[in-house]
Design a protein around this motif. Structure first.
Motif, short mmCIF file in Angstrom:
data_model
loop_
_atom_site.label_atom_id
_atom_site.label_comp_id
_atom_site.label_asym_id
_atom_site.label_seq_id
_atom_site.Cartn_x
_atom_site.Cartn_y
_atom_site.Cartn_z
N LEU C 216 0.76 -1.14 -0.09
CA LEU C 216 0.09 -0.07 0.11
C LEU C 216 0.93 1.25 0.13
N ILE C 217 0.61 2.00 -0.85
CA ILE C 217 1.23 3.36 -0.69
C ILE C 217 0.45 4.64 -0.18
N THR C 218 0.90 5.56 0.66
CA THR C 218 0.11 6.55 1.21
C THR C 218 0.53 7.94 0.53
N ASP C 219 -0.34 8.82 0.86
CA ASP C 219 -0.22 10.18 0.31
C ASP C 219 1.23 10.53 1.06
N ARG C 220 1.34 12.06 0.93
CA ARG C 220 2.71 12.52 1.39
C ARG C 220 2.82 12.68 2.76
N TYR C 221 3.75 12.18 3.63
CA TYR C 221 3.60 12.60 4.88
C TYR C 221 4.99 12.71 5.30
N PRO C 222 5.86 13.69 5.02
CA PRO C 222 7.36 13.89 5.07
C PRO C 222 7.63 14.17 6.50
N GLY C 223 8.57 12.99 6.97
CA GLY C 223 9.02 13.30 8.24
C GLY C 223 8.40 12.30 9.30
N VAL C 224 7.38 11.40 8.91
CA VAL C 224 7.06 10.38 9.76
C VAL C 224 7.89 9.42 9.89
N VAL C 225 8.58 8.88 8.96
CA VAL C 225 9.51 7.75 8.88
C VAL C 225 10.84 8.13 8.28
N SER C 226 11.91 7.72 8.95
CA SER C 226 13.09 8.06 8.56
C SER C 226 14.12 7.01 7.84
N HIS C 227 13.75 5.89 8.39
CA HIS C 227 14.53 4.55 7.99
C HIS C 227 13.49 3.56 7.11
N GLN C 228 14.07 2.65 6.57
CA GLN C 228 13.28 1.59 6.19
C GLN C 228 13.24 0.62 7.47
N LEU C 229 12.04 0.35 7.93
CA LEU C 229 11.85 -0.15 9.08
C LEU C 229 11.06 -1.47 8.75
N VAL C 230 11.83 -2.68 9.41
CA VAL C 230 11.43 -4.12 9.20
C VAL C 230 11.40 -4.76 10.49
N GLU C 231 10.55 -5.36 11.04
CA GLU C 231 10.33 -6.12 12.25
C GLU C 231 11.48 -7.36 11.88
N LEU C 232 12.10 -7.55 13.00
CA LEU C 232 12.86 -9.00 12.77
C LEU C 232 12.23 -10.14 12.83
N GLY C 233 10.76 -10.13 13.11
CA GLY C 233 9.78 -11.25 13.13
C GLY C 233 9.76 -11.57 11.50
N TYR C 234 9.93 -10.75 10.54
CA TYR C 234 10.16 -10.58 9.18
C TYR C 234 10.68 -11.81 8.70
N LEU C 235 12.21 -11.86 9.38
CA LEU C 235 13.10 -13.38 9.09
C LEU C 235 12.15 -14.63 9.21
#
Lengths: 82, 426, 372
Positions: C216-235
Motif C-alpha cells: 500500500l502507498i500513502t499520500d505524502r507525509y514527510p518526516g513521519v518515517v526516516s529509515h526503512q523499518l522491518v520487524e525482525l519477525g520478518y525473518l
C-alpha cells in the motif's frame, strides 16, 4: 440567503462565512490556496465535486482533507497544505 | 417471494429513477451517494438558496420518497472487498454493503484539457465553479470567462450571472456549423429548447462565441487574463475567473473494479441496462453521455429490470432510443477540434497531483509507461483528471483501476467496527 | 553471422543491469521486453537496497551488490530517488533482541557496519513507533530507490553504448541459440540471457515458485518515517516456505510517501487483492506504528516474487549451452541487480568473478529441471 454566519480560521486568520458553506468556498473567499503543489505552485479547487483532489488542505490538523466535501463548522482551523 | 435487495450507487437523475422503479415493484432498495443530499451534480443543492428548487429535481425526489426506498447520503464507495459486497466511507468510518442486485448510476465528470495557465488559482472547471458557487463562494462583481465545450457552458454562464457575476464572454470550441444538427435536435425536443431559450434570456447580451477556444491563462499568483483564439485571430481579455471544461467523461471506475466490460470509454449494457456481470446494472452517463432525460429513462429501465419486471414497457424503450439519438447528436456537435488537443506547451503541467509536464510525457509510449516513469496518474486523484487528458492528447488507454477508488485512511482496510449492512427500507 | 552476441529477455532492473554490463564488456546486445521497461516484477516491488544474512551466499551477493549501488549513487539521476536511509531491524522482545546481537556479529564479520539501538535510541530514531519495543539493529548504509526509473537508467546507459532495445516484443520461445516472438519473427544469437523476473512461462520447469505480495502507498507525509523499518519477525515469516504470512515493513520515499508491506503467499498466481491478507498486513503495521491508522492510503497493488527453495538466485549457464539465467531473486532483485549482472556476464564470457559464483549456479538445483 442564510443569514447565520460562522467564524473559521484560515491560515490563522479568522473569517466569517455563511453557515453551510463548503470549506473550499471559504478558502476562495480568504484568497488562500488549498495546497502548494509538489513543484511549489499554489492550487485551488478545480472540479468542485471531490474528483480532482486539488482541494486538499490541513483541516483541524489533519492533512489531505478534501475541502470540497467538508462543510465549515464554527471554529474550524484550516491551513494551506504544502 | 422474498423481496430482492437492490443497492443503487449514485443519487442523481438515473439513480433516483432506478431506485424509485425498483422500490415501487416490491424490492427493498437503498441508494448511496457521496454528497450530503440527493440530486447528483446536475441537481446539486445550493446552500445559499435552500428553497430555490428545480421542479424536475423536486418531482424526482418526491417520487423516490413515496416509493419507500431509503437514501443513504454522505457515503462514498471505496472498494469491492468481495464480489457481492461494497465498502463505503461515511464521514470517517466504514460500512460494508451486501447486495443481490446492484445499479450503478455514478454519473460523469468534466473533461479537462491542459493549456498554459490552467493550474493558476482562478481557473476552475465550468461545472466546478458552479458547484463552488452553490457551496457558498460569492461571485458577485467578478469578471468571468466561460470556455470549453458542451451544453453546460451556457447553463453555467446563466447561473453565474444570476449570482451577480459579470460574464465577459462564453467561448465554445465547436463551430456553429458543427452544432447545427444539435440545434435541430433541440427543435425536435421542445423541453430542451425552452431550457436553452431560458439560458439566452438570462444571458441577455452576453457574447456567445462559437468556434473559439482559450489558448492560455495569464497571472502571477492568480489569474488576470485569458487569451482566446478563433484559429485566425488571437486576443486577450482581462478577467478574475475562468470556468473551463470540455464536456463530460463517464465515471466508470467502480464498474471496472467490479469487472464490468467497457465498450470504448463506456460501460457496456444490454437492452435491460444489465452490464456484463449478472445482477449489476448501469444507467445514465457511464453508458454514454446523453443528459438528464436519458439518465432518467435508463434508470427506470434498470430499476424495473432489477425488480424482475421484464421486458421493459415499449414506451420506455422508445424514449430511451430517442434520448440515445440525442446523445449521439450531442457528442457529434461538441466533438473536440484538433487544435484544443495541442494547447499544452512543453512546460505545461498535465498531471496536477504530481506536477508532470507535457514534455515529460511526450517521450512515453503508453499510460503504464508514463505512470511508472513520470508518476503521471500516480497521485491521489488516481489519474481521473490527467487520464482523460492524456487519452485526448496522446490516445492512451487507461489500463487498470486499483483499490481504493478514492484515498482512504489505512485503517479503513482493517476497521474492526465496520459492520455488514444489508440495504433496508425505512 | 548473427547481428548480436547476446539477446537478453526481459527489461526489468536485472535485465537492464545485465545489458549495461554486457555492453561495457564490448558485446553487441539486444534486449527485448514484452511490455515497458521496468514494468513487471520491478514495478511491483519496494526498492529496498539491503544486506541480508540468511546464508553466507546471500550475504556475499547482497553486500557486493550494495557496494555497487553505493559506488553508483552519485551518478544516479534524481528520478531514481536513491537515498541512503539505512535499515532498522526492529526487535519486539528479548528473543528478537538476541537476534539483533547475533545479526550484528554476522555483519561485523562481513565488514558491514551496524549499530545496536536500545529502546530509547530507537524511539529517538523513529518517534512514531509504538513504545515497549526491545530495540533495533541499525544498518546505516542500506538504501531505498524507485525501481522502474533505476531500470530505465541502466537501459539508457546501455543504449548509449549501442545496446538495441525492443519494447512490446513478447517472446514465445527461447533456447538453442534462437528466440521467437509472438509476431512470428525471431532472432538468432549464440547467447541468450533470460531475466524475466517472476514470469517463467518460457521455461516452466524452472525451480521457481511465485510468492505473492501486497503493498500500500500513502499520500505524502514527510518526516513521519526516516529509515526503512522491518520487524525482525520478518525473518521468521520470510523463512516459512509454505504458509501465508505478513510482517511489518515500511519504506519512506523521497516524496514523503510511505510504502507499507509486506505479505507472502504461495499458490496464488492472481493479481487480485486478497482482502484478508491485506487486512492482517495493515493491522500488523498499525500494531508497530499506531499513527499509520489515520494516514491516507492512495493505492494498493500486488506482485509476485520469484522464489527458489534455498532463497538464492539462479545466475549462470544451463544445460542448453546457449541459454543463461539471471532469475529467482525473490525479494532481492532490486538489491542484487548490479551484482547479478556482473556475475551473469562473467559466466557468459568465462571470466572469473569477484565473489564465488558457485552458490548461485542454476546447476545446484535439480540439474534436469534447468534444461531448455
Amino acid at each position: 440567503m442564510p443569514d447565520q454566519q460562522i467564524v473559521i480560521h484560515v491560515n490563522g486568520s479568522p473569517i466569517s462565512v455563511p453557515a453551510g458553506s463548503m470549506l473550499s468556498a471559504a478558502l476562495l473567499m480568504a484568497s488562500a490556496p488549498c495546497r502548494i503543489s509538489t513543484t511549489g505552485e499554489p492550487r485551488t479547487a478545480l472540479c468542485g465535486m471531490g474528483i480532482c483532489l486539488e482541494c486538499r488542505a490541513i483541516v483541524n490538523g489533519v492533512p489531505h482533507t478534501r475541502t470540497c466535501q467538508t462543510v465549515c463548522q464554527e471554529g474550524m482551523r484550516v491551513e494551506t497544505q504544502s | 417471494m422474498k423481496p430482492a435487495d437492490v443497492l443503487v450507487i449514485g443519487a442523481g437523475p438515473a439513480g433516483l429513477a432506478a431506485a424509485t422503479a425498483a422500490s415501487r415493484n416490491g424490492c427493498r432498495v437503498a441508494m448511496l451517494d457521496d454528497n450530503p443530499a440527493a440530486g447528483g451534480q446536475i441537481w446539486r443543492a445550493d446552500i445559499t438558496r435552500p428553497h430555490d428548487e428545480d421542479p424536475a429535481r423536486a418531482a424526482a425526489i418526491a417520487d423516490f420518497h413515496t416509493s419507500g426506498a431509503a437514501l443513504l447520503p454522505g457515503r462514498r464507495i471505496v472498494d469491492v472487498p468481495s464480489p457481492s459486497t461494497l465498502l463505503a466511507e461515511a464521514g470517517g468510518h466504514f460500512e460494508t454493503y451486501r447486495w443481490d442486485r446492484l445499479i450503478l448510476a455514478t454519473g460523469a465528470r468534466e473533461r479537462f484539457l491542459p493549456f498554459p495557465g490552467w493550474t493558476l488559482p482562478g481557473v476552475f472547471g465550468a461545472g466546478g465553479l458552479q458547484a463552488l458557487v452553490k457551496g457558498g463562494y460569492p461571485v458577485a462583481g467578478k469578471r468571468i470567462v466561460v470556455a470549453g465545450t458542451g451544453p453546460l457552458l451556457l447553463a453555467v454562464a446563466a447561473h453565474l450571472r444570476e449570482y451577480g457575476a459579470s460574464i465577459v464572454t462564453v467561448v465554445e470550441q465547436a463551430s456553429t456549423l458543427q452544432m447545427l444538427p444539435f440545434a435541430a435536435s433541440l427543435l425536435r425536443s421542445p423541453g430542451k429548447l425552452l431550457q436553452g431559450a431560458g439560458y439566452r434570456r438570462t444571458l441577455g447580451a452576453t457574447p456567445y462565441q462559437t468556434g473559439c477556444w482559450p489558448i492560455s491563462g495569464q497571472g502571477d499568483e492568480t489569474l488576470r487574463s485569458v487569451t482566446l483564439t478563433n484559429g485566425r485571430r488571437t486576443w486577450t481579455v482581462e478577467c478574475d475567473l475562468l470556468a473551463c471544461g470540455f464536456h463530460l467523461v463517464p465515471n466508470t471506475e467502480l464498474a471496472q473494479l467490479l469487472g464490468c466490460t467497457l465498450q470504448g470509454s463506456f460501460v457496456q449494457v444490454d437492452s435491460q441496462q444489465q452490464t456484463s456481470v449478472a445482477g449489476i446494472y448501469c444507467a445514465g452517463e457511464p453508458t454514454g453521455i446523453a443528459g438528464v432525460d436519458a439518465a432518467q429513462v435508463q434508470g427506470e429501465i434498470a430499476g424495473l429490470a432489477a425488480a424482475d419486471c421484464s421486458p421493459p414497457p415499449t414506451r420506455l424503450l422508445a424514449r430511451r432510443a430517442k434520448e440515445a439519438a440525442f446523445g449521439r447528436r450531442l457528442t457529434h456537435a461538441f466533438r473536440l477540434r484538433p487544435e484544443v488537443l495541442k494547447l499544452a506547451s512543453q512546460e505545461t503541467i498535465v498531471c496536477r497531483c504530481e506536477d508532470v509536464t507535457f514534455s515529460q510525457l511526450q517521450t512515453r509510449s503508453n499510460w503504464t509507461d508514463a505512470k511508472l516513469h513520470t508518476r503521471c496518474g500516480m497521485g491521489p486523484c488516481q489519474g481521473r483528471i490527467c487520464g482523460s487528458a492524456t487519452e485526448a492528447l496522446f490516445g492512451w488507454q487507461l489500463t487498470s483501476v486499483r483499490a481504493p477508488l478514492f484515498p482512504i485512511p489505512v485503517s479503513a482496510f482493517c476497521d474492526e467496527s465496520s459492520s455488514l449492512n444489508a440495504p433496508s427500507a425505512r | 553471422m548473427p547481428d548480436f552476441d547476446l539477446v537478453i529477455v526481459g527489461a526489468g532492473i536485472v535485465g537492464c543491469a545485465c545489458a549495461l554490463e554486457a555492453a561495457r564488456a564490448g558485446l553487441r546486445v539486444v534486449i527485448v521486453e514484452r511490455g515497458v521497461v521496468g514494468g513487471g516484477t520491478t514495478a511491483a516491488g519496494m526498492g529496498h537496497v539491503v544486506v541480508m544474512d540468511d546464508s553466507p551466499a546471500q550475504l556475499a551477493l547482497t553486500a557486493y551488490s550494495r557496494s555497487l549501488w553505493r559506488t553508483m549513487a552519485p551518478e544516479l539521476p534524481g528520478g531514481v530517488e536513491y537515498e541512503s536511509r539505512g535499515t532498522l531491524w526492529i526487535a519486539a522482545d528479548d528473543e528478537e533482541m538476541a537476534e539483533v546481537f547475533s545479526k550484528q556479529t554476522t555483519y561485523a564479520q562481513a565488514g558491514i557496519a551496524s549499530q545496536v539501538l536500545d529502546p530509547r535510541e530507537l524511539a529517538e530514531a523513529e518517534p512514531y513507533l509504538r513504545s515497549g519495543l526491545a530495540g533495533a539493529l541499525l544498518v546505516p548504509d542500506d538504501g531505498v530507490l524507485y525501481p522502474p526509473v533505476a531500470a530505465e537508467y541502466f537501459l539508457c546507459e546501455a543504449r548509449r553504448l549501442g545496446v538495441v532495445f525492443l519494447s512490446d516484443h513478447e517472446v514465445v520461445r527461447c533456447g538453442k541459440g534462437r528466440i521467437q516472438f509472438a509476431n512470428g519473427t525471431s532472432i538468432e544469437s549464440e547467447r541468450i540471457l533470460l531475466a524475466s523476473g517472476a514470469s517463467i512461462d518460457l521455461l516452466p520447469s524452472l525451480p521457481i515458485q511465485k510468492r505473492k505480495g501486497h503493498l500500500l502507498i500513502t499520500d505524502r507525509y514527510p518526516g513521519v518515517v526516516s529509515h526503512q523499518l522491518v520487524e525482525l519477525g520478518y525473518l521468521k515469516s520470510a523463512h516459512k516456505l509454505t504458509a501465508d504470512s505478513v510482517a511489518f515493513n515500511i519504506q519512506p520515499r523521497l516524496t514523503g510517501q510511505l510504502l507499507i508491506g509486506s505479505s507472502r503467499q504461495y499458490g496464488d498466481e492472481s493479481r487480485e487483492i486478497n482482502h484478508a491478507i491485506l487486512r492482517s498486513m495493515l493491522e500488523r503495521a498499525i500494531e508497530y506504528m499506531p499513527c499509520l491508522k489515520g494516514l491516507s492510503g492512495i493505492r494498493v497493488w500486488t506482485g509476485h516474487r520469484a522464489a527458489t527453495a534455498d532463497k538464492l538466485p539462479l545466475i549462470g549457464p544451463t544445460a542448453d549451452p546457449t541459454l543463461f539465467l539471471a532469475m529467482g531473486f525473490e525479494g532481492l532483485g532490486i538489491t542484487n541487480a548490479p551484482g547479478a549482472a556482473v556475475l551473469a556476464i562473467d559466466a557468459l564470457l568465462g571470466r572469473a568473478s569477484i565473489i564465488d559464483a558457485a552458490p548461485y549456479l542454476p546447476s545446484r538445483i535439480q540439474q534436469e529441471a534447468v534444461h531448455a
